[in-house]
Write an enzyme that holds these catalytic residues in place. Sequence first.
Site, PDB file in Angstrom:
ATOM      1  N   PRO A  10       0.815  -1.213   0.000  1.00 60.33           N
ATOM      2  CA  PRO A  10       0.000   0.000   0.000  1.00 60.33           C
ATOM      3  C   PRO A  10       0.853   1.269   0.000  1.00 60.33           C
ATOM      4  O   PRO A  10       1.919   1.310   0.617  1.00 60.33           O
ATOM      5  CB  PRO A  10      -0.774  -0.110   1.322  1.00 60.33           C
ATOM      6  CG  PRO A  10       0.102  -0.935   2.208  1.00 60.33           C
ATOM      7  CD  PRO A  10       0.868  -1.875   1.316  1.00 60.33           C
ATOM      8  N   GLY A  11       0.374   2.281  -0.689  1.00 60.85           N
ATOM      9  CA  GLY A  11       1.034   3.591  -0.670  1.00 60.85           C
ATOM     10  C   GLY A  11       0.040   4.614  -0.151  1.00 60.85           C
ATOM     11  O   GLY A  11       0.118   5.104   0.973  1.00 60.85           O
ATOM     12  N   ARG A  12      -0.975   4.896  -0.989  1.00 54.36           N
ATOM     13  CA  ARG A  12      -1.969   5.930  -0.675  1.00 54.36           C
ATOM     14  C   ARG A  12      -2.615   5.728   0.702  1.00 54.36           C
ATOM     15  O   ARG A  12      -2.748   6.674   1.469  1.00 54.36           O
ATOM     16  CB  ARG A  12      -3.046   5.919  -1.760  1.00 54.36           C
ATOM     17  CG  ARG A  12      -4.024   7.070  -1.656  1.00 54.36           C
ATOM     18  CD  ARG A  12      -5.205   6.861  -2.611  1.00 54.36           C
ATOM     19  NE  ARG A  12      -4.813   6.391  -3.916  1.00 54.36           N
ATOM     20  CZ  ARG A  12      -4.606   7.173  -4.981  1.00 54.36           C
ATOM     21  NH1 ARG A  12      -4.763   8.471  -4.882  1.00 54.36           N
ATOM     22  NH2 ARG A  12      -4.256   6.640  -6.128  1.00 54.36           N
ATOM     23  N   CYS A  56       0.230  29.718 -14.809  1.00 53.29           N
ATOM     24  CA  CYS A  56      -0.246  30.449 -15.977  1.00 53.29           C
ATOM     25  C   CYS A  56      -1.105  29.596 -16.889  1.00 53.29           C
ATOM     26  O   CYS A  56      -0.809  29.488 -18.083  1.00 53.29           O
ATOM     27  CB  CYS A  56       0.940  30.995 -16.739  1.00 53.29           C
ATOM     28  SG  CYS A  56       1.921  32.052 -15.703  1.00 53.29           S
ATOM     29  N   GLU A  57      -2.106  28.948 -16.351  1.00 52.57           N
ATOM     30  CA  GLU A  57      -3.074  28.293 -17.231  1.00 52.57           C
ATOM     31  C   GLU A  57      -4.394  28.081 -16.511  1.00 52.57           C
ATOM     32  O   GLU A  57      -4.428  27.918 -15.290  1.00 52.57           O
ATOM     33  CB  GLU A  57      -2.528  26.984 -17.793  1.00 52.57           C
ATOM     34  CG  GLU A  57      -2.081  25.962 -16.798  1.00 52.57           C
ATOM     35  CD  GLU A  57      -1.612  24.693 -17.518  1.00 52.57           C
ATOM     36  OE1 GLU A  57      -2.489  23.929 -17.929  1.00 52.57           O
ATOM     37  OE2 GLU A  57      -0.398  24.511 -17.681  1.00 52.57           O
ATOM     38  N   TYR A  89      -6.341  13.807 -13.135  1.00 48.21           N
ATOM     39  CA  TYR A  89      -7.367  12.755 -13.015  1.00 48.21           C
ATOM     40  C   TYR A  89      -8.746  13.309 -12.715  1.00 48.21           C
ATOM     41  O   TYR A  89      -9.677  12.531 -12.478  1.00 48.21           O
ATOM     42  CB  TYR A  89      -7.014  11.783 -11.870  1.00 48.21           C
ATOM     43  CG  TYR A  89      -5.570  11.379 -11.778  1.00 48.21           C
ATOM     44  CD1 TYR A  89      -4.975  10.635 -12.796  1.00 48.21           C
ATOM     45  CD2 TYR A  89      -4.803  11.723 -10.672  1.00 48.21           C
ATOM     46  CE1 TYR A  89      -3.640  10.258 -12.702  1.00 48.21           C
ATOM     47  CE2 TYR A  89      -3.469  11.344 -10.577  1.00 48.21           C
ATOM     48  CZ  TYR A  89      -2.895  10.624 -11.594  1.00 48.21           C
ATOM     49  OH  TYR A  89      -1.589  10.247 -11.508  1.00 48.21           O
ATOM     50  N   ARG A 144      -3.120  16.401  -9.159  1.00 48.00           N
ATOM     51  CA  ARG A 144      -4.127  15.345  -9.295  1.00 48.00           C
ATOM     52  C   ARG A 144      -5.471  15.831  -9.865  1.00 48.00           C
ATOM     53  O   ARG A 144      -6.070  15.139 -10.682  1.00 48.00           O
ATOM     54  CB  ARG A 144      -4.331  14.607  -7.964  1.00 48.00           C
ATOM     55  CG  ARG A 144      -3.038  13.945  -7.447  1.00 48.00           C
ATOM     56  CD  ARG A 144      -3.269  12.985  -6.294  1.00 48.00           C
ATOM     57  NE  ARG A 144      -4.016  11.818  -6.707  1.00 48.00           N
ATOM     58  CZ  ARG A 144      -5.310  11.643  -6.521  1.00 48.00           C
ATOM     59  NH1 ARG A 144      -6.017  12.558  -5.886  1.00 48.00           N
ATOM     60  NH2 ARG A 144      -5.918  10.569  -6.966  1.00 48.00           N
ATOM     61  N   TYR A 164       0.819  11.264  -3.425  1.00 49.45           N
ATOM     62  CA  TYR A 164       0.913  11.704  -4.826  1.00 49.45           C
ATOM     63  C   TYR A 164       0.702  13.211  -4.976  1.00 49.45           C
ATOM     64  O   TYR A 164       0.156  13.666  -5.976  1.00 49.45           O
ATOM     65  CB  TYR A 164      -0.079  10.910  -5.704  1.00 49.45           C
ATOM     66  CG  TYR A 164       0.125   9.416  -5.603  1.00 49.45           C
ATOM     67  CD1 TYR A 164       1.258   8.823  -6.152  1.00 49.45           C
ATOM     68  CD2 TYR A 164      -0.783   8.595  -4.928  1.00 49.45           C
ATOM     69  CE1 TYR A 164       1.476   7.454  -6.042  1.00 49.45           C
ATOM     70  CE2 TYR A 164      -0.583   7.228  -4.816  1.00 49.45           C
ATOM     71  CZ  TYR A 164       0.550   6.661  -5.372  1.00 49.45           C
ATOM     72  OH  TYR A 164       0.753   5.309  -5.261  1.00 49.45           O
TER      73      TYR A 164
HETATM   74  N1  LLP Z   1       2.573  -1.320  -6.112  1.00 46.70           N
HETATM   75  C1  LLP Z   1       2.735  -0.994  -7.412  1.00 46.70           C
HETATM   76  C2  LLP Z   1       3.428  -1.925  -8.295  1.00 46.70           C
HETATM   77  C3  LLP Z   1       2.238   0.218  -7.907  1.00 46.70           C
HETATM   78  O1  LLP Z   1       2.401   0.523  -9.184  1.00 46.70           O
HETATM   79  C4  LLP Z   1       1.585   1.111  -7.023  1.00 46.70           C
HETATM   80  C5  LLP Z   1       1.064   2.396  -7.496  1.00 46.70           C
HETATM   81  C6  LLP Z   1       1.448   0.742  -5.675  1.00 46.70           C
HETATM   82  C7  LLP Z   1       1.951  -0.492  -5.261  1.00 46.70           C
HETATM   83  C8  LLP Z   1       0.784   1.624  -4.657  1.00 46.70           C
HETATM   84  O2  LLP Z   1      -0.542   1.867  -4.957  1.00 46.70           O
HETATM   85  P1  LLP Z   1      -1.472   2.694  -3.930  1.00 46.70           P
HETATM   86  O3  LLP Z   1      -1.651   1.845  -2.709  1.00 46.70           O
HETATM   87  O4  LLP Z   1      -0.785   3.955  -3.622  1.00 46.70           O
HETATM   88  O5  LLP Z   1      -2.728   2.883  -4.684  1.00 46.70           O
HETATM   89  N2  LLP Z   1      -0.496   9.018  -9.254  1.00 46.70           N
HETATM   90  C9  LLP Z   1      -1.741   8.299  -9.075  1.00 46.70           C
HETATM   91  C10 LLP Z   1      -1.518   6.925  -8.469  1.00 46.70           C
HETATM   92  C11 LLP Z   1      -0.569   6.065  -9.270  1.00 46.70           C
HETATM   93  C12 LLP Z   1      -0.300   4.741  -8.620  1.00 46.70           C
HETATM   94  C13 LLP Z   1       0.838   4.051  -9.266  1.00 46.70           C
HETATM   95  N3  LLP Z   1       1.182   2.798  -8.703  1.00 46.70           N
HETATM   96  C14 LLP Z   1      -2.681   9.150  -8.221  1.00 46.70           C
HETATM   97  O6  LLP Z   1      -2.304  10.244  -7.809  1.00 46.70           O
HETATM   98  O7  LLP Z   1      -3.821   8.764  -7.973  1.00 46.70           O
END
Ligand code: LLP
Length: 423
Positions: free
Chosen positions: A282-284, A352-353, A325, A321, A382
Amino acid sequence: MAGPILRDLLPDTTDISSGEHTLIGGCDLLDLAHEFGTPLFVYDEAHLRSRCREAVEAFDGNVAYATKAFLCTEMARLAYQEGMSLDVATGGELYIARKADVPGERIVMHGNNKSFEELDMALRENVGRIVVDSFNELDRLEELCADLNKSTKVLLRVTPGVEAHTHEFVSTGQEDSKFGFTVRSGVAEEAVERTRSSKYLELLGLHAHIGSQVFDVQPFAKAVGVLAEFAAPYDFPELVVGGGLGVPYVEGESAPSIQEWADAIFDACEKAGVKSSVGSEPGRSIVASAAVTLYTVGTIKEVPDHRTYVAVDGGMSDNPRPALYGSGYETFLPRSNQAERQNSVRLVGKHCESGDVLIKEAWVPEDLSVGDILATPVTGAYGHSMGSNYNQMLRPAVVFVLDGSPRLVIARESYEDLVRRDI
Ligand code: LLP
């Protein structure tokens, strides 16, 4: 008309009860804006640590923090201290993780187009797993291993052919994707055979990541089913299901907790007879709602018969974002967090947009004025990591707050930084 900002969208330690000012980690947001300037990312350290612990517990320690969501050496240290491994997707992310003294063996190296240099770095740093994404990468990796006379543990990234019901740009589980080996076409099978016959590569199992900002656990369960069926003949010791758990950004949205997400994945594994250890990335869900961004309001312009534009001192360079998106956000006034938000305005940045919009329809209190500090919650993932220097804006500072004390973890950029690499 909207009520006061919802508590659910704010970091865990946010205190909106004592007086009118908003406190996070025991720090008054207005004091932070004053001390560190704006735009400013404020992360609740207790919130970060608690999400890391929840993930570590839910996945029995088999969990890597996806550093792309937000990374600096202090964040890498924090995630590692809390028991997480780190997922890195480039040499740059690997460099920062190692700078923070995260041991190589606790790092997982990703990327759909890893260069020779990046693979070489990963091997020299003895990363714990390399997630192989293509046949070209297999060639490169074997060549490098032979040169260095080194073997390495790998997972194969496969695309299970599952739609994640999220924005097209962050959907990765479908077959028509730049990532990984497709299961259905037989390509993944070929990759398994090829990797197993390699003298240098120890194939531990499969990896899949179906997409990001996914609210429903069903697609994860479906992916597990596909992976389990494909992996059945091989007896792999490991299966990694990626990241992707969504978080609410605006009122009305809701998402499963990390524990609920894990439960759904483990249930699906049990049903599919998966015997390998199961991990995630997990990241987000670790960092998004841990942070708010503070801005200063610079201009308020009414366009008769249309709308009011409120411009702040950041914009698409600290939060791309919405432009990328169409993502939604909320905003509130830290000086009076219980205020009703009667007025609908468009919150814009200073680039500037016209596409430099932070919130298309933002609800703000009637007395919002020039000079006010505005906060946007759920900007921990992100935002800073996808930030840019567009218009040569200076990238904002980042503070972690805990028990009444702020500590600067990323300094604000300076004008000198902007020309540091010019020749
Ligand atoms: N593992 C892999 C292989 C990934 O490509 C990603 C995210 C994650 C884990 C983590 O995913 P998360 O838990 O954060 O959803 N920039 C976009 C999100 C791009 C995610 C890319 N890969 C945004 O701002 O929504």
